[in-house]
Design a protein around this motif. Structure first.
Motif, short mmCIF file in Angstrom:
data_model
loop_
_atom_site.label_atom_id
_atom_site.label_comp_id
_atom_site.label_asym_id
_atom_site.label_seq_id
_atom_site.Cartn_x
_atom_site.Cartn_y
_atom_site.Cartn_z
N GLU A 269 -46.20 61.33 5.98
CA GLU A 269 -46.51 62.88 6.47
C GLU A 269 -46.07 62.98 7.92
O GLU A 269 -45.63 64.08 8.41
CB GLU A 269 -47.73 63.38 5.85
CG GLU A 269 -48.17 64.66 6.31
CD GLU A 269 -47.45 65.89 5.49
OE1 GLU A 269 -47.31 67.00 5.49
OE2 GLU A 269 -46.78 65.36 4.57
N PHE A 270 -46.67 62.26 8.71
CA PHE A 270 -46.37 62.28 9.94
C PHE A 270 -45.04 62.15 10.44
O PHE A 270 -44.46 63.07 11.08
CB PHE A 270 -46.97 61.00 10.73
CG PHE A 270 -46.83 61.13 12.12
CD1 PHE A 270 -47.75 61.82 13.01
CD2 PHE A 270 -45.97 60.11 12.81
CE1 PHE A 270 -47.63 61.70 14.46
CE2 PHE A 270 -45.83 60.11 14.22
CZ PHE A 270 -46.77 61.09 14.96
N ALA A 274 -42.95 65.43 12.10
CA ALA A 274 -42.03 65.05 13.05
C ALA A 274 -40.53 65.61 12.95
O ALA A 274 -39.95 66.12 14.00
CB ALA A 274 -42.06 63.58 13.40
N LEU A 275 -40.03 65.34 11.93
CA LEU A 275 -38.65 65.78 11.59
C LEU A 275 -38.55 67.28 11.46
O LEU A 275 -37.24 67.73 11.94
CB LEU A 275 -38.04 65.00 10.27
CG LEU A 275 -37.54 63.47 10.21
CD1 LEU A 275 -37.52 63.08 8.65
CD2 LEU A 275 -36.64 63.67 11.13
N GLU A 276 -39.52 67.97 11.51
CA GLU A 276 -39.33 69.23 11.36
C GLU A 276 -38.97 69.81 12.68
O GLU A 276 -38.39 70.69 12.80
CB GLU A 276 -40.56 70.13 11.02
CG GLU A 276 -40.68 69.80 9.11
CD GLU A 276 -42.10 70.68 8.66
OE1 GLU A 276 -42.93 71.00 9.57
OE2 GLU A 276 -42.00 70.36 7.49
N LYS A 277 -39.55 69.25 13.47
CA LYS A 277 -39.19 69.50 15.24
C LYS A 277 -37.77 69.20 15.77
O LYS A 277 -37.37 69.60 16.60
CB LYS A 277 -40.19 68.78 16.20
CG LYS A 277 -41.60 69.30 15.61
CD LYS A 277 -42.63 68.64 16.88
CE LYS A 277 -43.88 69.29 16.20
NZ LYS A 277 -44.91 68.82 17.43
N ARG A 278 -37.00 68.37 14.92
CA ARG A 278 -35.75 68.09 15.25
C ARG A 278 -35.24 67.54 16.59
O ARG A 278 -34.28 67.73 17.01
CB ARG A 278 -34.68 69.39 15.05
CG ARG A 278 -34.67 69.84 13.58
CD ARG A 278 -33.97 71.01 13.50
NE ARG A 278 -33.90 71.38 11.99
CZ ARG A 278 -33.15 72.29 11.59
NH1 ARG A 278 -32.26 72.92 12.20
NH2 ARG A 278 -33.31 72.64 9.87
N GLU A 279 -36.25 66.92 17.33
CA GLU A 279 -36.24 66.18 18.59
C GLU A 279 -37.18 65.20 18.64
O GLU A 279 -38.26 65.31 17.86
CB GLU A 279 -36.61 67.28 19.81
CG GLU A 279 -37.76 68.00 19.65
CD GLU A 279 -37.62 69.09 20.86
OE1 GLU A 279 -38.92 69.58 20.89
OE2 GLU A 279 -36.77 69.37 21.32
N SER A 280 -37.28 64.42 19.78
CA SER A 280 -38.15 63.21 19.64
C SER A 280 -39.56 63.99 20.05
O SER A 280 -39.78 64.71 20.69
CB SER A 280 -37.74 62.44 20.89
OG SER A 280 -36.50 61.68 20.56
N LEU A 307 -47.31 56.95 19.53
CA LEU A 307 -46.07 56.87 18.68
C LEU A 307 -45.06 57.69 18.90
O LEU A 307 -45.61 58.74 19.75
CB LEU A 307 -46.71 57.32 17.17
CG LEU A 307 -47.78 56.43 16.33
CD1 LEU A 307 -48.04 57.17 15.06
CD2 LEU A 307 -46.99 55.19 16.04
N SER A 308 -44.04 57.35 18.68
CA SER A 308 -42.84 58.49 19.12
C SER A 308 -41.98 58.33 17.92
O SER A 308 -41.60 57.23 17.09
CB SER A 308 -42.01 57.95 20.36
OG SER A 308 -41.38 56.56 20.35
#
Length: 598
Positions: A269-270, A274-280, A307-308
């Motif tokens: 889920e994390f 994170a993917l929804e933000k489309r950036e690191s 975490l990144s």
């Protein structure tokens, strides 16, 4: 000139000289804290100054206190990691003009140490303890949340005159300028280091066209250079995000990392969020109350501080995620520029190798369809064949071979080679092979079959030439009669049962060059134990480092293989591959061994 004016001028001259020396010293330091022994001595030499104090802050948390009084060594107290003193409402990073910016505007304040209640700790206790009644403080930013204060304590208000304030400001400006140079130099060095790492990462990731090797390199090259752990997830055809590679600096942590990255729903889920933000995205783990990372987690997860997650996307396609796991301090975590750049390079490498692998499979499938699935059974004869793609350009080669039982009961064998590689070569290969197969299966003799193929190629206005060798075998007592015709192709070899070898003296014109060709057939009798070897020029033209061709070694290589087709084709190709240092032509070998009486 009055004596007081002369004294003031002399003091200003001395001060200017000392300030100049301070500027020179500031060019050689690599931390602004190293300037303390210069600036403290200068201010302690000023009339009325009884003590000097300096503090360094990270936001509202104190980093250290440094103080000095005349005749005594400088004292430094480092604040504990847990926090130490905390700045109150009056003690903030320099206000107007650049709070938190290296080289921001100076802020000068005067403090009455005899009046309680004003927020001026910890300098108040240090300066008052040395006998100071008043203090002049100068604050300045050092970059980010880092800032400092430099204070002088005087016995009475009269000593805190405009001249002292000016000199304190001038010293602080030197500190600010020196720190600005240091910050810029460190940023330049860090960027150079980061760029060198990214360049090396690209070389490592681009050095292989194997998908699994590339994925492994993506995970391994950043550990521990970037983080203590790394996981690569890729989208599958069904949309699932699946871990495909991972690495951890501690070998014993690898099983834990593999399990967490593949099975933990919190982690899944994390990654989705994170993917929804489309950036690191960089997330410190101290605030995590659940999941496999952070202070509440057990085992290796409890050591994770941050975490990144960086999205992997290339050529308009979302490929997956690149996750780094940090056990180091948050100020040692790679910046977003590095994370984004590394993810972009990794995504390009992964997409390139994936596309290469897919194309390689397609080429293999196409090449497979251009060759016979199986060789036929023919009484009294043992057949064997092998094919090697020597070129790594992912282009279909033009070598082909086949064997077909004719309508009259004979057996037709042929090998051929279309000039060049690629789609056009593949098309001509299919045309040549199927044309010869049809003609020979219907009973056409070798020479007429080659002439018919030449006419077909001429009708297609082919831009590439073709070579071919055709042999038709018929039973003759306990052996066979072989009729051979060639169109610009290497001569076949015959190994006799007694071990001797001879080539069949047959020749002819290339196919697809002129409208009509001449092809003169040659007849050869094969007795029991004899073997005929047909091949393309990739076998004979393999060259050693000295430029010697395998052609001269071929008869001996055939003899060493023994009097049987068996695995002769594979062994001949292996010998040529071991011999070759130059040349990248494909090789096709077709072998027929006469077993004897039917």
């Amino acid at each position: 000139m009055p004596e007081s004016v002369s004294a003031a001028g002399s003091a200003d001259t001395v001060w200017s000289a000392r300030l100049h020396e301070l500027w020179r010293a500031a060019q050689d330091i690599d931390d602004v804290a190293q300037m303390s022994r210069y600036v403290y001595g200068l201010m302690l030499a000023e009339p009325g100054v009884v003590a000097v104090a300096g503090t360094r802050w990270n936001g509202r948390a104190l980093t250290y206190v440094r103080s000095a009084v005349p005749g005594q060594p400088t004292r430094t107290t480092v604040a504990p990691p847990s926090g130490g003193a905390v700045a109150g409402p009056g003690r903030v990073s320099p206000p107007p003009g650049g709070a938190g910016t290296a080289g921001s505007s100076l802020t000068v304040c005067t403090h009455d140490l005899t009046v309680s209640g004003e927020d001026f700790d910890p300098e108040r206790a240090v300066l008052a303890g040395a006998g100071a009644g008043y203090a002049v403080e100068c604050r300045f930013g050092l970059g980010g949340s880092d800032w400092a204060a430099f204070s002088v304590g005087v016995a009475d208000r009269a000593a805190a005159d405009p001249g002292l304030v000016l000199r304190l400001s001038q010293l602080s400006e030197v500190l600010v300028a020196s720190n600005q140079r240091i910050v810029e130099y460190r940023a330049h060095e860090r960027r150079q280091t980061e760029d060198a790492f990214l360049a090396e990462a690209s070389l490592q990731m681009d050095s292989s066209l194997d998908v699994q090797e590339t994925l492994g390199r993506v995970a391994r090259l950043a550990v521990p250079a970037v983080a203590e752990g790394c996981v690569v997830h890729l989208f599958q055809p069904d949309g699932a995000l699946v871990p495909v590679a991972s690495a951890h600096v501690a070998a014993e942590a690898q099983p834990w990392l593999s399990r967490v990255s593949g099975d933990d729903p919190w982690f899944a889920e994390f990654l989705r969020l994170a993917l929804e933000k489309r950036e690191s995205v960089v997330q410190e783990c101290g605030a995590f109350t659940e999941g496999p990372f952070g202070p509440r987690a057990e085992g290796f997860g409890g050591r994770v501080r941050a975490l990144s997650v960086s999205p992997l996307s290339a050529r308009g396609k979302a490929l997956g995620t690149l996750t780094f796991i940090y056990h180091r301090r948050s100020d040692e975590v790679a910046g977003l520029r590095v994370l984004d750049d590394l993810a972009r390079r990794a995504a390009l490498a992964i997409d390139t190798t994936t596309a290469y692998e897919q194309r390689r499979r397609h080429v293999e499938q196409l090449q497979h369809h251009l060759l016979p699935g199986a060789l036929p059974d023919w009484p009294g004869l043992e057949l064997g064949a092998a094919y090697q793609v020597a070129d790594s350009s992912l282009e279909v080669g033009g070598d082909f071979y086949d064997a077909v039982v004719r309508a009259d009961g004979g057996l037709a064998l042929f090998v051929g080679d279309v000039c060049g590689r690629g789609a056009e070569a593949a098309a001509l290969t299919g045309l040549a092979r199927h044309t010869l197969r049809t003609l020979l299966e219907d009973g056409t003799a070798p020479a007429p079959a080659l002439k018919r193929l030449n006419a077909t190629l001429a009708a297609q206005s082919a831009t590439r030439f073709v070579t071919a060798l055709v042999a038709v075998l018929t039973h003759d007592g306990d052996g066979c009669l072989m009729e051979v015709a060639s169109a610009g192709h290497p001569r076949p070899l015959v190994q006799r049962a007694d071990g001797g070898t001879e080539d069949v003296a047959v020749g002819g014109m290339l196919l697809g060059v002129v409208p009509e060709i001449v092809a003169e057939p040659v007849a050869v009798r094969l007795g029991p134990g004899d073997t005929v070897v047909m091949f393309t020029d990739g076998l004979t033209e393999a060259r050693s480092e000295e430029g010697v061709m395998f052609e001269g070694l071929l008869p001996d290589a055939v003899r060493r293989c023994g009097p049987s087709s068996g695995d002769m084709a594979e062994r001949l190709i292996a010998m040529a591959s071991d011999f070759r240092t130059t040349g990248d032509d494909d090789i096709a070998v077709l072998v027929a061994h006469v077993k004897g009486t039917r």
